[in-house]
Scaffold this motif. Structure first.
Motif: not given
Length: 511
Positions: A204, A30, A28, A191, A202
């Motif tokens: 994943n 974050d 992930g 991102k 996040s």
């Protein structure tokens, strides 16, 4: 789905367009924010596959745009009736000669990281698309320059009147306004930083993407604390998860169960006609598919009613052109009846017998797999042996981009203007003309229609385009599907859209 739009291409997706694959890791990623415990809660949404990447200018996968619809903004955006309305731009004017468009930006807009969004970001975004010849560059074909005379003003100068300019600038998030530093860092693929109602929390890979509320959003703040998109390929599992409360929304419903679900009272399930089309394409860069008689033979061999019934269980309308009946640009033209004898005669004229044809489909759009089985059976009747090749969507896009196919089936999703139904796919220089169709008369019509300001003349030109494309079997059109989505009784404020834009900014979740 070209790949874009989304539109599945493009738009644009859609739908189904080649994309530059984005790399993600299994861990992930974050950033600021977490699943909060505020009044809104976190909506869990099951989608049918994983985005190939999250760069809006480079992806063409619908799964990407399902997420990005909630992360990015465009200058304008389509309302429920697909009319273009203000978004980042609050107003705009055009010069008398229709060659200069001046947009006034909304005051105080910030990216989700708190940095200001100004006209310089608009210029950067459009220049990136144009100079990089990225997926939506064809939408800017008549753009001479994009300038920012001050932080709140964008001026777009054109080489010719462009009646669909607003649709080009806001039809879907493939023309989103991006942040330069986010692009240059490379983080835009996993991102992305946008100015929309939610931000990436996040990612994943192989499991989910978690969005959090963007507290810097310029509009009404979302009621939800966040949205978690989980990747569930199997529609039966997605429905089970919805009924079991593991998710509260999905568009990955088993089509054969939708009629019963519409009559049930445990879930909210709704359908609307879409602006999508699904089709079969034959690779004209390969023999014998460069012969129009071979392509027309395939078109005559197909029983579209049977294909549509098997793939969509009544949730679609058979159509031999791209534009659906609910559009003002719909053109009723259906020259291909199911006629195996005619198909065999055309193959004989082409000198083709005992043909083996590769048909590329993707498991992440199960209807293509189902339809391919019916298509294979129908073509067997005219002596064509179909070898179905089922790939995951990232592989499918890669093979499409390389031209490694005899044929493929997919769809274009979320089209708004007629230019989006035809130009990129059938113009000889079209970005998504992967099947290598060439017709100078179609090129001329497409070039003329996209700058035609008389709507009656424009409609007539697109009818001529549609007829020629169908006669040439550039695409062999199959059907226009309905949009079918379902959600928990806990969910309120959600609306199903004909362009398949998934907007959660006005949604609330009872807990």
């Amino acid at each position: 789905m070209s790949s874009t739009r989304f539109r599945l291409a493009g738009s644009t997706f859609a739908l189904m367009l080649v994309a530059v694959a984005g790399c993600t890791t299994g861990e992930g990623v974050d950033v600021d924010g977490a699943d909060g415990a505020g009044a809104g809660g976190v909506l869990h949404a099951a989608i049918g596959g994983e985005p190939d990447q999250l760069d809006p200018h480079k992806t063409s996968a619908y799964y990407s745009f399902q997420v990005l619809e909630n992360v990015y903004d465009t200058l304008v955006e389509p309302d429920a009736n697909l009319a273009m309305k203000p978004s980042l731009a609050t107003e705009w004017t055009t010069s008398d000669d229709q060659l200069t468009w001046t947009f006034t930006l909304r005051e105080g807009v910030k990216f989700s990281d708190g940095s200001p969004l100004t006209s310089a970001d608009v210029v950067y975004s459009y220049t990136r698309i144009i100079d990089g010849k990225l997926n939506t560059a064809y939408k800017f074909a008549t753009v001479k320059s994009v300038t920012a005379p001050d932080p709140a003003t964008v001026v777009i100068t054109l080489t010719a009147p462009t009646p669909n300019l607003l649709a080009n600038l806001g039809g879907f998030k493939g023309v989103a306004i991006v942040q330069k530093s986010n692009v240059e860092s490379g983080e835009v693929t996993t991102k992305p930083v946008g100015s929309g109602p939610f931000a990436i929390g996040s990612y994943n890979s192989g499991d989910n993407i978690r969005l959090v509320r963007n507290d810097n959003y310029w509009g009404d703040k979302p009621k939800l604390d966040g949205v978690t998109f989980t990747f569930v390929k199997d529609p039966t599992v997605a429905l089970q998860n919805l009924r079991g409360g593991e998710v509260q929304w999905t568009d990955n419903l088993p089509p054969q169960q939708v009629p019963a679900l519409l009559d049930g009272d445990d879930l909210d399930v709704r359908t609307v006609p879409s602006s999508d089309y699904w089709y079969l394409a034959l690779n004209q860069a390969r023999k014998p598919y460069d012969d129009v008689n071979v392509r027309r033979a395939v078109a005559f061999a197909l029983d579209r009613e049977a294909i549509t019934k098997a793939a969509k269980f009544g949730l679609a309308t058979v159509n031999q052109t791209a534009i659906p009946q609910n559009s003002a640009f719909y053109y009723e033209y259906a020259p291909y009846r199911h006629d195996p004898n005619q198909a065999r005669q055309l193959l004989d004229q082409a000198g083709v017998s005992d043909l083996t044809m590769d048909l590329m489909v993707t498991s992440e759009y199960p209807e293509t797999v189902t339809a391919a089985q019916v298509i294979a059976s129908q073509l067997e009747a005219i002596g064509v042996n179909v070898k179905i090749r089922t790939l995951d969507f990232a592989q499918w896009l890669d093979e499409q981009g390389k031209g490694n196919f005899d044929s493929f089936m997919l769809g274009w999703l979320g089209n708004v203007d007629p230019d989006e139904f035809y130009y990129a796919q059938h113009h000889s220089g079209g970005t998504f003309n992967f099947h290598k169709y060439r017709n100078p008369a179609v090129d001329q019509l497409l070039d003329r229609a996209r700058t035609e300001t008389d709507q009656a003349a424009r409609k007539q030109q697109y009818e001529q385009v549609a007829k020629q494309i169908v006669d040439d079997a550039s695409y062999i059109y199959l059907y226009n599907p309905d949009v079918a989505q379902g959600w928990s009784k806990q969910v309120s404020g959600y609306e199903v859209r004909t362009d398949r834009a998934i907007r959660f900014r006005d949604v609330a979740l009872a807990r």
